[in-house]
Scaffold this motif. Structure first.
Motif, mmCIF file in Angstrom:
data_model
loop_
_atom_site.group_PDB
_atom_site.id
_atom_site.type_symbol
_atom_site.label_atom_id
_atom_site.label_comp_id
_atom_site.label_asym_id
_atom_site.label_seq_id
_atom_site.Cartn_x
_atom_site.Cartn_y
_atom_site.Cartn_z
ATOM 1 N N LYS A 299 61.378 7.927 71.222
ATOM 2 C CA LYS A 299 60.884 7.702 69.865
ATOM 3 C C LYS A 299 60.558 9.017 69.144
ATOM 4 C CE LYS A 299 58.640 3.746 69.003
ATOM 5 N NZ LYS A 299 57.544 2.762 69.114
ATOM 6 N N ARG A 300 60.118 10.001 69.907
ATOM 7 C CA ARG A 300 59.908 11.318 69.285
ATOM 8 C C ARG A 300 61.235 11.884 68.808
ATOM 9 N NH1 ARG A 300 54.879 13.969 70.507
ATOM 10 N NH2 ARG A 300 55.709 15.979 69.905
ATOM 11 N N LEU A 301 62.259 11.681 69.614
ATOM 12 C CA LEU A 301 63.594 12.159 69.242
ATOM 13 C C LEU A 301 64.007 11.542 67.905
ATOM 14 C CD1 LEU A 301 66.571 12.490 71.629
ATOM 15 C CD2 LEU A 301 66.918 11.265 69.541
ATOM 16 N N LEU A 302 63.774 10.237 67.782
ATOM 17 C CA LEU A 302 64.153 9.575 66.535
ATOM 18 C C LEU A 302 63.250 10.016 65.385
ATOM 19 C CD1 LEU A 302 64.931 5.948 67.719
ATOM 20 C CD2 LEU A 302 66.521 7.755 67.143
ATOM 21 N N ALA A 303 61.988 10.291 65.689
ATOM 22 C CA ALA A 303 61.084 10.738 64.626
ATOM 23 C C ALA A 303 61.552 12.083 64.071
ATOM 24 C CB ALA A 303 59.662 10.854 65.166
ATOM 25 N N TYR A 304 61.917 13.005 64.964
ATOM 26 C CA TYR A 304 62.420 14.297 64.481
ATOM 27 C C TYR A 304 63.729 14.113 63.734
ATOM 28 C CZ TYR A 304 59.009 17.424 66.538
ATOM 29 O OH TYR A 304 57.864 18.111 66.814
ATOM 30 N N SER A 305 64.527 13.142 64.184
ATOM 31 C CA SER A 305 65.775 12.886 63.470
ATOM 32 C C SER A 305 65.484 12.363 62.058
ATOM 33 C CB SER A 305 66.610 11.904 64.285
ATOM 34 O OG SER A 305 67.445 11.165 63.469
ATOM 35 N N SER A 306 64.363 11.646 61.904
ATOM 36 C CA SER A 306 63.983 11.217 60.554
ATOM 37 C C SER A 306 63.634 12.421 59.685
ATOM 38 C CB SER A 306 62.789 10.274 60.607
ATOM 39 O OG SER A 306 63.196 9.022 61.072
ATOM 40 N N ILE A 307 62.972 13.410 60.283
ATOM 41 C CA ILE A 307 62.658 14.623 59.511
ATOM 42 C C ILE A 307 63.950 15.261 59.021
ATOM 43 C CG2 ILE A 307 61.635 16.923 59.644
ATOM 44 C CD1 ILE A 307 59.720 15.813 61.740
ATOM 45 N N GLU A 308 64.941 15.279 59.902
ATOM 46 C CA GLU A 308 66.243 15.833 59.518
ATOM 47 C C GLU A 308 66.824 15.064 58.325
ATOM 48 O OE1 GLU A 308 69.216 14.538 62.186
ATOM 49 O OE2 GLU A 308 70.595 14.694 60.519
ATOM 50 N N ASN A 309 66.766 13.742 58.416
ATOM 51 C CA ASN A 309 67.364 12.948 57.339
ATOM 52 C C ASN A 309 66.601 13.091 56.036
ATOM 53 O OD1 ASN A 309 69.738 11.340 58.287
ATOM 54 N ND2 ASN A 309 68.321 11.011 59.963
ATOM 55 N N ILE A 310 65.282 13.197 56.135
ATOM 56 C CA ILE A 310 64.496 13.436 54.917
ATOM 57 C C ILE A 310 64.908 14.784 54.318
ATOM 58 C CG2 ILE A 310 62.171 14.040 54.159
ATOM 59 C CD1 ILE A 310 62.594 11.076 54.334
ATOM 60 N N GLY A 311 65.165 15.758 55.191
ATOM 61 C CA GLY A 311 65.639 17.058 54.705
ATOM 62 C C GLY A 311 66.939 16.912 53.925
ATOM 63 N N LEU A 312 67.863 16.121 54.477
ATOM 64 C CA LEU A 312 69.132 15.918 53.771
ATOM 65 C C LEU A 312 68.895 15.260 52.413
ATOM 66 C CD1 LEU A 312 71.484 14.718 56.641
ATOM 67 C CD2 LEU A 312 71.453 16.929 55.507
ATOM 68 N N LEU A 313 67.962 14.304 52.374
ATOM 69 C CA LEU A 313 67.668 13.644 51.094
ATOM 70 C C LEU A 313 67.107 14.650 50.093
ATOM 71 C CD1 LEU A 313 66.107 10.301 52.358
ATOM 72 C CD2 LEU A 313 68.306 10.644 51.295
ATOM 73 N N PHE A 314 66.226 15.531 50.580
ATOM 74 C CA PHE A 314 65.663 16.545 49.672
ATOM 75 C C PHE A 314 66.762 17.488 49.180
ATOM 76 C CE2 PHE A 314 61.060 16.756 48.972
ATOM 77 C CZ PHE A 314 60.684 15.616 49.645
ATOM 78 N N ILE A 315 67.721 17.806 50.049
ATOM 79 C CA ILE A 315 68.834 18.652 49.605
ATOM 80 C C ILE A 315 69.577 17.963 48.472
ATOM 81 C CG2 ILE A 315 71.078 19.586 50.280
ATOM 82 C CD1 ILE A 315 69.956 20.126 53.023
ATOM 83 N N GLY A 316 69.831 16.669 48.647
ATOM 84 C CA GLY A 316 70.532 15.920 47.610
ATOM 85 C C GLY A 316 69.764 15.924 46.297
ATOM 86 N N ILE A 317 68.460 15.668 46.381
ATOM 87 C CA ILE A 317 67.653 15.649 45.154
ATOM 88 C C ILE A 317 67.641 17.044 44.516
ATOM 89 C CG2 ILE A 317 65.373 15.205 44.196
ATOM 90 C CD1 ILE A 317 64.863 13.299 46.475
ATOM 91 N N GLY A 318 67.505 18.066 45.377
ATOM 92 C CA GLY A 318 67.473 19.438 44.867
ATOM 93 C C GLY A 318 68.742 19.771 44.106
ATOM 94 N N LEU A 319 69.856 19.363 44.670
ATOM 95 C CA LEU A 319 71.132 19.605 44.008
ATOM 96 C C LEU A 319 71.182 18.860 42.677
ATOM 97 C CD1 LEU A 319 73.327 21.335 45.067
ATOM 98 C CD2 LEU A 319 74.466 19.330 45.979
#
Lengths: 666, 315
Positions: A299-319
Motif C-alpha cells: 500500500k505504501r508503494l501505491l501511495a507513492y505511485s499516487s504522488i507520482e500521478n498527482i505530479g503528472l496532473l500538476f504538470i498538465g495543469i502547469g502546461l
C-alpha cells in the motif's frame, strides 16, 4: 426537476444511509448487505446525473443551511459536473467492494463506519458544488474530518493513530492556506461568493499571492512534494476501500480546487505560475515514482505511485496555465484535456489497485511484499483485474494511462514556440522527465504485480489464501471494465471533457477529434498525430490468435509439465526469488542520493546473520523534524510561564496591568 | 485506405516475418567471420525455429497461464511494430492506429509481459532477468522516445510514415539534432536488442545474462516464438533507424512499382546495417552490469540534447 436538485437528493440519500448506519450500529450484515450496496446505487445515479449536467447549462441554487445570514451557494457547471462524474463512477466500484469487505472486529463499529464513509462521499460531492468560500470550507473540513476518522478505523493500533494525526495536521495546514487564499480573492469586498471573486480583477501581485496560497493549500491535500509525507503513512493505515477512496477521489478534489481557483477565479494569467506548477509536478512525479520503486509494503508503494500521478496532473495543469497565459488557448485545452483524462483514468485504476491490495490483505493477512507471492493461482480474479490496473498505471497502450500520457506528450510536441527562449528549452526537458517517469512507473508496477501475484508463495500459509468474495469481485470488475473502456474509447470521453475545457479556457479539442471518427484519436490532423487504441488491440489480438492457430495447425499443441529448470539447479526454494528489496535494488543504487538510507549489514561472526535496509524520506530530516523540534522548543519556553500556582498567575496579571497603565500614561 | 495500401501493409508484415530471422542469421554470420570463427549457415535461425516448433513445450509446474500467453503477446506486439514501422512504403493503413509514442509503448508492453512471465516461475534467474530487463528498459524507453521526438520536431508529426515522407522530400541536409539523436538511437538499439556492450545474445553465463535469463524457462514452441519475436524486434529497430536516418528508397502512396523497387533497397540497407552491428559487437567488450545504467543514461542525455539542439538551432 432540475439536475442540481436531483443531485442534492442523491447526496441527501448518502447522508440518510449514513444515519441509518447509526441505527443499526453493530449489525454488520445489514450494514454490508443493504446500506453499502444502496450507496453504490446512488453512486450510479450521481454519475448519470453528472453526465447529463455536463451537457447542460450551469445551474445555481441557495441552500438555507449554515449560519442565518450566510447560506450555502451551490453551482453546478461543467467543471463540477465532471468531478461529480468521477466521484460517482468510482464510488460505485468502491462501495460494492466495501459491501464485501468490512467485517466485524476492525475497531470502529460497522454502523459508525457507514456514517463516516457516506459523510465522506457526500462532503466530496458538496465540495465540488460549493459556490462560495464558506460552503467550500465547511465541506472541505467535513471531508478532512470524516476521512480522518476513516483512516483511524483501527484506532487501537498506535501507529495508525499517529498516521491519522499526521494526516489531520497537514490537512489543516493546507486548509489555512486555502482560507487565506479566499481571503485574498474577495479583495476587501466582504462578499465571499465565487461569483464575486470571479468579477474582481486583482492586481498581479495579489493574484500571485492568491495563486501561491491555493497551490500550497490544495497541494497539501493532493500530496505534492514536500507536503506529501502524510500519503504513504495514511494510505496503509486506512482500510483498503478508504485508501482507494482517498487516493482515487479525494486527491482529485484538490486538483479540482487548483483548476477552480487557478483558471475559473483567477484566469490563469501569469506565465510563471505555469512554470512553478511544472517544476512542482515534475519533482513530485519523479520523487514519487522513485520512492514507489523501492517500497516493500504494497500500500505504501501505491501511495507513492499516487504522488507520482498527482505530479503528472500538476504538470498538465502547469502546461495549461503556461499556454493560457500566452493566449494559446487551443494548446492549453489540449494539456487540460490530458490532465482531466488522467484524473478519471487514475481514479479508476488506482482504486482498482488499492482494492486489490485489500483482497490480498484479507486473504493472507499480509501487507508486506516480502511475504507474498504466487497469489495468481489462488485469487485469479483479483490477479487478472489487477493486471489491467497495473498495465494502465504503467501507461502502456491500449490502456487508459497511455491515452493521457499520449495527450500530454502531444501537447509538449505541439508547442510551436513560446515567446520566451528559456521556456522553449524547458519544454523538452519536462517532456523527457515525463517519459522517464512513465518508464519508471512500468518498473514499479512490474515489481508490484510480480512480487504479489507471480512467482512462488514466499510463506507456506499463502497456500491457504482464499479467493475474494463475490461482492469484492463485482467492485473490482466495475473498475476494471471502466479502465478498459477508458483505454479503448477515448473519443467520447474527450468530447465530454471538452465541456470543461470550454469553461476553463474557452477552447476545446472535441471538434477536431470528432471529425476523425471514434476509432481514431487525433488532436489536430491524422498526418500530425493519431492513435487508435481499438485498432491497436484488434491487430495485436489478431496476430496473437493467428500465431496460436498456425502453431497448433502446422505443428502440435503438446505440453509437458515439469519442475522449473533454472539452469539445472535442483534445490530451488521460494526464498531464492527476488524479494521486493531485491527488485528495487537497481533503483536504490542509481538514485542513492535521493534516499535517506540505513543499512544493517551482517558480520561474519553473527550467529544469526540478518540484513536490513530502511529507506526514509529526506524531507523528514530536512523539514518536518526541525519544525517539530522548533515547535517543541517554543512550547517549552512558553511552558516556563506555567508554574501552576495561583499567586504566580496573579502576579502576571498585576505586572500586565502595570505595564499597560505605563503604556497608556506615556 | 486503398486496396494498394492494404496490400502494401500485408506485404510489409509478411516480409518482416520472413526476413527477420535472416537478418539475425546475417549478423551472426558476420560476427563469426569478424571473430575468425567458421560461420553458421545464413539459414540457421530458420532451422532453429523449425526444430523448436517441432519439440514439445516443457512448462514448469509453477507456471500460471500468464507464462504461456506472454510469448504470443510479445510476438503480436512485434508483428504490429513491424507493421507500423515504414519498411517498404509509407502508405500504411495501420500507421494511424499507432504513432511513434505508441510504438515505444508497444515495445514496453512486450517487455512488461515477458518480464512478468519470467517472474511467474519463481526461480532465482527468472526474477534476476526480469529485474535487469526492466532496468535496461526504464532508461532505454525514454531515450528512444526522445530520439523519435527530435525527428517529430523536425517534421512536425509523430506519425512514422509522415516523418519518413517529410524527411525524404527535404533537400539533403544534415540536421545537427538528428546527428546527435542517431548516436543515441544506436546506443538504445544495442541495449534494447540485448547486444554487446549491454548484453551478449550468445551468453549463458549466469552473472551477466539479461535476455537469456528472462527466457530461461521457455522451451519448444514458446521459445521459438520468443526467439522469433526477438529477431522481429531487431528487424523493427533496424527499419526504424533506417527510416529515420537514411529514409531514401521507401515507396509512397499510389506507386506499386516503387514498392517492388523498395524491397531490394531495404535488403541492401539491412545488409549494410547488419555488418555494422556485427562490427560494433566485435570491437566492443561487454560492460559490467553496473556500467549499463551509465551507458543508457548517456544515451538518454544525448537524446535530450538532440531535442535541445533542435530548439536552439531550429534544425
Amino acid at each position: 426537476m432540475r439536475i442540481l436538485d436531483a443531485i442534492l437528493i442523491v447526496i441527501a440519500g448518502w447522508l440518510a444511509l449514513g444515519l441509518a448506519g447509526i441505527a443499526v450500529l453493530r449489525q454488520t450484515s445489514l450494514v454490508a448487505r443493504v446500506l453499502f450496496p444502496a450507496g453504490a446505487v446512488l453512486g450510479v445515479a450521481l454519475a448519470g446525473l453528472a453526465l447529463a449536467a455536463l451537457f447542460s447549462a450551469p445551474q445555481t441554487t441557495v441552500l438555507a443551511l449554515g449560519l442565518p445570514d450566510l447560506p450555502f451557494h451551490l453551482r453546478l457547471d461543467g467543471l463540477s459536473a465532471f468531478f461529480l462524474l468521477v466521484i460517482g463512477a468510482t464510488t460505485v466500484g468502491i462501495s460494492v467492494f466495501a459491501a464485501g469487505y468490512f467485517r466485524v472486529g476492525e475497531g470502529t463499529p460497522p454502523g459508525l463506519l457507514c456514517l463516516e464513509y457516506h459523510l465522506f462521499l457526500a462532503s466530496m460531492a458538496m465540495v465540488v458544488l460549493a459556490d462560495d468560500a464558506y460552503a467550500f470550507m465547511v465541506m472541505w473540513e467535513t471531508m478532512a474530518l470524516s476521512s480522518f476518522f476513516l483512516v483511524t478505523t483501527n484506532h487501537r493500533v498506535p501507529a495508525i493513530r499517529e498516521a491519522g494525526f499526521l494526516y489531520l495536521l497537514i490537512a489543516h495546514v493546507g486548509a489555512i492556506a486555502i482560507l487565506l487564499c479566499f481571503g485574498v480573492l474577495q479583495a476587501n469586498t466582504g462578499d465571499y461568493t465565487f461569483a464575486n471573486m470571479r468579477a474582481q480583477s486583482l492586481p498581479p501581485l495579489w493574484a500571485s499571492v492568491a495563486f501561491l496560497l491555493a497551490t500550497a493549500g490544495f497541494g497539501a491535500k493532493a500530496g505534492i512534494v514536500p507536503l506529501h509525507v502524510w500519503l504513504p503513512e495514511a494510505h496503509p493505515a486506512a482500510p483498503s476501500p478508504v485508501s482507494a477512496l482517498m487516493s482515487a477521489v479525494m486527491l482529485k478534489t484538490a486538483i479540482y480546487g487548483v483548476l477552480r481557483v487557478g483558471f475559473d477565479l483567477l484566469g490563469a494569467q501569469q506565465w510563471w505560475w505555469g512554470v512553478m506548477l511544472l517544476a512542482i509536478g515534475l519533482v513530485s512525479a519523479l520523487y514519487g515514482v522513485v520512492f514507489s520503486a523501492v517500497q516493500t509494503d504494497m500500500k505504501r508503494l501505491l501511495a507513492y505511485s499516487s504522488i507520482e500521478n498527482i505530479g503528472l496532473l500538476f504538470i498538465g495543469i502547469g502546461l495549461g496555465v503556461l499556454f493560457n497565459s500566452y493566449g494559446m488557448t487551443a494548446l492549453s485545452a489540449l494539456a487540460l484535456t490530458a490532465t482531466l483524462y488522467h484524473v478519471i483514468g487514475h481514479a479508476l485504476f488506482k482504486s482498482l489497485l488499492f482494492l486489490a491490495t485489500g483482497s490480498v490483505l484479507h486473504a493472507t493477512g499480509e501487507r508486506s511484499l516480502g511475504k507474498l507471492g504466487g497469489l495468481m493461482r489462488h485469487m485469479p480474479w483479483v490477479a487478472w483485474l489487477s493486471l489491467v490496473g497495473v498495465l494502465a498505471s504503467s501507461g502502456l497502450p491500449p490502456f487508459s494511462g497511455f491515452v493521457s500520457e499520449w495527450l500530454l506528450l502531444q501537447s509538449f510536441l505541439f508547442t510551436t514556440g513560446l515567446p520566451d527562449s528559456f521556456l522553449n528549452m524547458l519544454i523538452p526537458v519536462v517532456a523527457a522527465g515525463i517519459a522517464l517517469v512513465a518508464a519508471l512507473a512500468g518498473y514499479t508496477m512490474v515489481k508490484f504485480f510480480g512480487v504479489v501475484f507471480l512467482g512462488q508463495p514466499r510463506e507456506p500459509r499463502l497456500a491457504h489464501a482464499h479467493p475474494a468474495s463475490p461482492l469484492e469481485r463485482a467492485g473490482l470488475v466495475w473498475l476494471g471494465a471502466g479502465t478498459l473502456l477508458l483505454g479503448l474509447f477515448p473519443v467520447p470521453v474527450i468530447i465530454a471533457i471538452d465541456r470543461v475545457t470550454q469553461l476553463l479556457v474557452g477552447s476545446g479539442i472535441a471538434d477536431t477529434v470528432r471529425a476523425h471518427g471514434w476509432l481514431l484519436l487525433s488532436p489536430s490532423t491524422p498526418e500530425r498525430a493519431s492513435y487508435g487504441p481499438l485498432v491497436f488491440l484488434v491487430v495485436v489480438s489478431l496476430a496473437v490468435l493467428l500465431a496460436v492457430a498456425l502453431v497448433r495447425k502446422l505443428y502440435h499443441g503438446r505440453i509437458r509439465r515439469a519442475p522449473p529448470w533454472d539452469c539445472g539447479y535442483p534445490a530451488q526454494t521460494a526464498r531464492m526469488q527476488d524479494t521486493a528489496e531485491g527488485f528495487g535494488q537497481p533503483i536504490r543504487q542509481i538514485f542513492e542520493p535521493v534516499f535517506h538510507m540505513r543499512r544493517e549489514l551482517p558480520s561474519p561472526f553473527d550467529a544469526k546473520p540478518s540484513y536490513r535496509v530502511t529507506i526514509e524520506d529526506h524531507f523528514w530530516h530536512w523539514l518536518y523534524l526541525p519544525v517539530a523540534q522548533l515547535t517543541e522548543r517554543i512550547g517549552r519556553l512558553v511552558g516556563r510561564l506555567q508554574q501552576g500556582r495561583i499567586a504566580i498567575y496573579l502576579l502576571y496579571s498585576f505586572v500586565t496591568l502595570i505595564v499597560l497603565l505605563l503604556v497608556v500614561t506615556a | 485506405m486503398s486496396i494498394g495500401g492494404i496490400l502494401a501493409q500485408l506485404l510489409a508484415i509478411a516480409l518482416a516475418l520472413a526476413l527477420a530471422p535472416l537478418l539475425t542469421g546475417w549478423v551472426n554470420q558476420w560476427r563469426a567471420w569478424l571473430q575468425n570463427r567458421r560461420a553458421p549457415s545464413l539459414l540457421q535461425p530458420y532451422r532453429v525455429l523449425h526444430k523448436l516448433f517441432n519439440k514439445e513445450s516443457v512448462v514448469a509446474d509453477t507456471a500460471s497461464p500468464l507464462f504461456r500467453i506472454a510469448p504470443y503477446i510479445m510476438f503480436g506486439c512485434m508483428a504490429l511494430a513491424c507493421g507500423i514501422a515504414p519498411t517498404l512504403s509509407t502508405d500504411l493503413p495501420l500507421a494511424p492506429a499507432a504513432d511513434a509514442i505508441a510504438l515505444v509503448g508497444l515495445f514496453a508492453l512486450a517487455r512488461v509481459f515477458i518480464s512478468l512471465a519470467a517472474i511467474d516461475i519463481g526461480t532465482a534467474f527468472g526474477t534476476l532477468g526480469a529485474r535487469r530487463e526492466m532496468l535496461v528498459g526504464f532508461l532505454a524507453e525514454p531515450a528512444l522516445l526522445m530520439v523519435l521526438f527530435s525527428a517529430s520536431l523536425i517534421t512536425q508529426s509523430t506519425s512514422l510514415a509522415k516523418i519518413v515522407e517529410t524527411l525524404t522530400h527535404q533537400p539533403f541536409a544534415i540536421h545537427p539534432s538528428l546527428a546527435v539523436a542517431g548516436v543515441a538511437f544506436t546506443m538504445v538499439s544495442l541495449a534494447e536488442n540485448a547486444r554487446v556492450p549491454v548484453d551478449n545474445p550468445t551468453t549463458h553465463l549466469e552473472l551477466t545474462m539479461i535476455h537469456e535469463a528472462l527466457i530461461l524457462e521457455y522451451s519448444g514452441r514458446h521459445l521459438a516464438l520468443v526467439e522469433w519475436a526477438a529477431s522481429l524486434k531487431l528487424f523493427a529497430y533496424s527499419c526504424i533507424g533506417l527510416a529515420l536516418f537514411v529514409p531514401w528508397g521507401i515507396a509512397e502512396a499510389g506507386t506499386p512499382f516503387a514498392i517492388v523497387l523498395a524491397i531490394p533497397v531495404l535488403v541492401a540497407k539491412l545488409a549494410v546495417g547488419g555488418v555494422l552491428l556485427a562490427l560494433i559487437e566485435t570491437i566492443n567488450a561487454k560492460k559490467r552490469l553496473f556500467l549499463v545504467p551509465e551507458f543508457l543514461t548517456t544515451a538518454f542525455l544525448l537524446a535530450v540534447l538532440a531535442l535541445l539542439v533542435h530548439v536552439l538551432l531550429g534544425a
